[in-house]
Scaffold this motif. Structure first.
Motif, PDB file in Angstrom:
ATOM      1  N   LYS A   1       0.864   2.436  -7.164  1.00  0.00           N
ATOM      2  CA  LYS A   1       0.150   1.733  -8.236  1.00  0.00           C
ATOM      3  C   LYS A   1      -0.982   2.581  -8.816  1.00  0.00           C
ATOM      4  O   LYS A   1      -1.088   2.758 -10.025  1.00  0.00           O
ATOM      5  CB  LYS A   1      -0.406   0.399  -7.699  1.00  0.00           C
ATOM      6  CG  LYS A   1       0.660  -0.468  -7.042  1.00  0.00           C
ATOM      7  CD  LYS A   1       0.086  -1.766  -6.473  1.00  0.00           C
ATOM      8  CE  LYS A   1      -0.914  -1.586  -5.344  1.00  0.00           C
ATOM      9  NZ  LYS A   1      -0.323  -1.054  -4.099  1.00  0.00           N
TER      10      LYS A   1
ATOM     11  N   THR B   1       0.833  -1.198   0.000  1.00  0.00           N
ATOM     12  CA  THR B   1       0.000   0.000   0.000  1.00  0.00           C
ATOM     13  C   THR B   1       0.876   1.259   0.000  1.00  0.00           C
ATOM     14  O   THR B   1       1.908   1.306   0.664  1.00  0.00           O
ATOM     15  CB  THR B   1      -0.989  -0.039   1.191  1.00  0.00           C
ATOM     16  OG1 THR B   1      -1.812   1.112   1.108  1.00  0.00           O
ATOM     17  CG2 THR B   1      -0.291  -0.070   2.523  1.00  0.00           C
TER      18      THR B   1
ATOM     19  N   THR C   1      -1.356   5.733  -8.528  1.00  0.00           N
ATOM     20  CA  THR C   1      -0.801   6.969  -9.081  1.00  0.00           C
ATOM     21  C   THR C   1      -0.348   6.758 -10.523  1.00  0.00           C
ATOM     22  O   THR C   1      -0.639   7.579 -11.400  1.00  0.00           O
ATOM     23  CB  THR C   1       0.372   7.457  -8.209  1.00  0.00           C
ATOM     24  OG1 THR C   1      -0.091   7.602  -6.869  1.00  0.00           O
ATOM     25  CG2 THR C   1       0.898   8.796  -8.706  1.00  0.00           C
TER      26      THR C   1
HETATM   27  N1  CTP Z   1      -0.613  10.302  -2.454  1.00  0.00           N
HETATM   28  C1  CTP Z   1      -0.680  11.677  -2.296  1.00  0.00           C
HETATM   29  N2  CTP Z   1      -1.815  12.338  -2.691  1.00  0.00           N
HETATM   30  C2  CTP Z   1      -2.855  11.675  -3.249  1.00  0.00           C
HETATM   31  C3  CTP Z   1      -2.799  10.281  -3.413  1.00  0.00           C
HETATM   32  C4  CTP Z   1      -1.650   9.621  -2.999  1.00  0.00           C
HETATM   33  O1  CTP Z   1       0.260  12.287  -1.819  1.00  0.00           O
HETATM   34  N3  CTP Z   1      -3.937  12.345  -3.650  1.00  0.00           N
HETATM   35  C5  CTP Z   1       0.618   9.595  -2.073  1.00  0.00           C
HETATM   36  C6  CTP Z   1       0.379   8.508  -1.044  1.00  0.00           C
HETATM   37  O2  CTP Z   1       0.494   9.023   0.251  1.00  0.00           O
HETATM   38  C7  CTP Z   1       1.487   7.532  -1.336  1.00  0.00           C
HETATM   39  C8  CTP Z   1       1.784   7.744  -2.804  1.00  0.00           C
HETATM   40  O3  CTP Z   1       1.141   8.940  -3.193  1.00  0.00           O
HETATM   41  O4  CTP Z   1       2.640   7.876  -0.605  1.00  0.00           O
HETATM   42  C9  CTP Z   1       1.319   6.597  -3.683  1.00  0.00           C
HETATM   43  O5  CTP Z   1      -0.089   6.395  -3.470  1.00  0.00           O
HETATM   44  P1  CTP Z   1      -0.956   5.403  -4.357  1.00  0.00           P
HETATM   45  O6  CTP Z   1      -0.499   5.492  -5.757  1.00  0.00           O
HETATM   46  O7  CTP Z   1      -2.379   5.695  -4.081  1.00  0.00           O
HETATM   47  O8  CTP Z   1      -0.535   3.986  -3.744  1.00  0.00           O
HETATM   48  P2  CTP Z   1      -1.088   2.531  -4.112  1.00  0.00           P
HETATM   49  O9  CTP Z   1       0.099   1.706  -4.488  1.00  0.00           O
HETATM   50  O10 CTP Z   1      -2.186   2.628  -5.088  1.00  0.00           O
HETATM   51  O11 CTP Z   1      -1.631   2.017  -2.695  1.00  0.00           O
HETATM   52  P3  CTP Z   1      -2.908   1.067  -2.349  1.00  0.00           P
HETATM   53  O12 CTP Z   1      -2.451  -0.342  -2.550  1.00  0.00           O
HETATM   54  O13 CTP Z   1      -3.160   1.360  -0.911  1.00  0.00           O
HETATM   55  O14 CTP Z   1      -4.051   1.463  -3.233  1.00  0.00           O
END
Ligand code: CTP
Ligand code: MG
Length: 241
Positions: free
Chosen positions: A46, A42, A48
């Motif tokens: 991914k 998490t 993003t």
């Molecule tokens: N993040 C951020 N602002 C956002 C969304 C995400 O700063 N609006 C940051 C999160 O805090 C994280 C990073 O971007 O440090 C990556 O987030 P994300 O891509 O959402 O991670 P995932 O791999 O998709 O996690 P998950 O398995 O929980 O969905």
């Protein structure tokens, strides 16, 4: 111009806030029709990456290309139409099942919507609803199960017939039978299209052409399932752990 589904990232850096970079130097190339899977813990980045494939945000540095066109130069609505997205929580609106499917392609005929629903494996459950395709959904489809909402999301993506797709696999528990129906629909939808899959179950990424293993905003390993297992690195850990 018809896009083929070729997608390339070159040295992409991105942060939701420019002061805090969350993706570092992302390079990847998807040939038309390939299935690319993203795995990782998490917060790894991914979602993003898929947000950037969609061009929901501007990038800080690097290039994202569709068929060799730097998509920074394409008007976003044009691009959106070229991608199908099946998100974890699809937005369904108050209206009939038919209209909710048609939302994927506003000028689709009823026949096209039904064909898409059949491909998505959604036709059978729709036929069993009180008014079939004319059943009115409440806001956000609260009168459907989560699995049924996913099947509608797949049908909505299928009616648009896009060259590339993003699939965000649901984390929450749906029962095994529904899960099998959803994954059958997703497989049919992915056939012949470039697909980017955020997988939460490692079992569903095994057949990907390339699995990207992410950690803290970087791709730390990539390869097929067998290659990654042989590497005995992070993927191997995730898979055997
Ligand atoms: N993040 C951020 N602002 C956002 C969304 C995400 O700063 N609006 C940051 C999160 O805090 C994280 C990073 O971007 O440090 C990556 O987030 P994300 O891509 O959402 O991670 P995932 O791999 O998709 O996690 P998950 O398995 O929980 O969905
Ligand atoms: Mg995510």
């Amino acid at each position: 111009r018809e896009l083929t589904g070729e997608v390339e990232f070159e040295n992409v850096d991105f942060g939701y806030n420019p002061d805090k970079i969350v993706l570092h130097d992302i390079n990847m190339y998807a040939k038309p029709g390939q299935k690319i899977a993203f795995v990782g813990s998490t917060g790894a980045g991914k979602t993003t990456i898929t947000n950037l494939i969609n061009r929901f945000y501007d990038i800080q540095d690097g290039k994202i290309r569709y068929d060799n066109i730097n998509i920074g130069k394409i008007k976003k609505p044009d691009l959106r139409r070229s991608l199908g997205i099946v998100l974890q929580d699809t937005h369904l609106f108050t209206g009939t099942v038919m209209d909710n499917i048609r939302y994927g392609k506003l000028d689709a005929t009823d026949e096209e919507c039904i064909k898409a629903a059949k491909l998505a494996n959604a036709h059978d459950f729709i036929k069993r609803l009180p008014d079939g395709y004319n059943t009115v959904l409440t806001g956000d489809g609260a009168n459907l199960s989560q699995g049924q909402r996913q099947l509608l999301a797949i049908a909505r993506a299928a009616v648009a017939d896009p060259p590339a797709l993003i699939l965000d696999e649901a984390t929450s528990s749906i029962d095994t039978r529904t899960e099998a129906m959803v994954s059958k629909g997703m497989d049919a939808l992915m056939a012949g299209r470039t697909s980017f899959v955020i997988a939460h179950r490692l079992s569903t990424v095994k057949d990907a052409d390339c699995i990207m293993v992410m950690e803290q905003g970087r791709i730390i390993e990539r390869g097929t399932h067998d290659q990654l297992i042989d590497m005995k690195g992070r993927y191997y850990q995730l898979y055997t752990g």
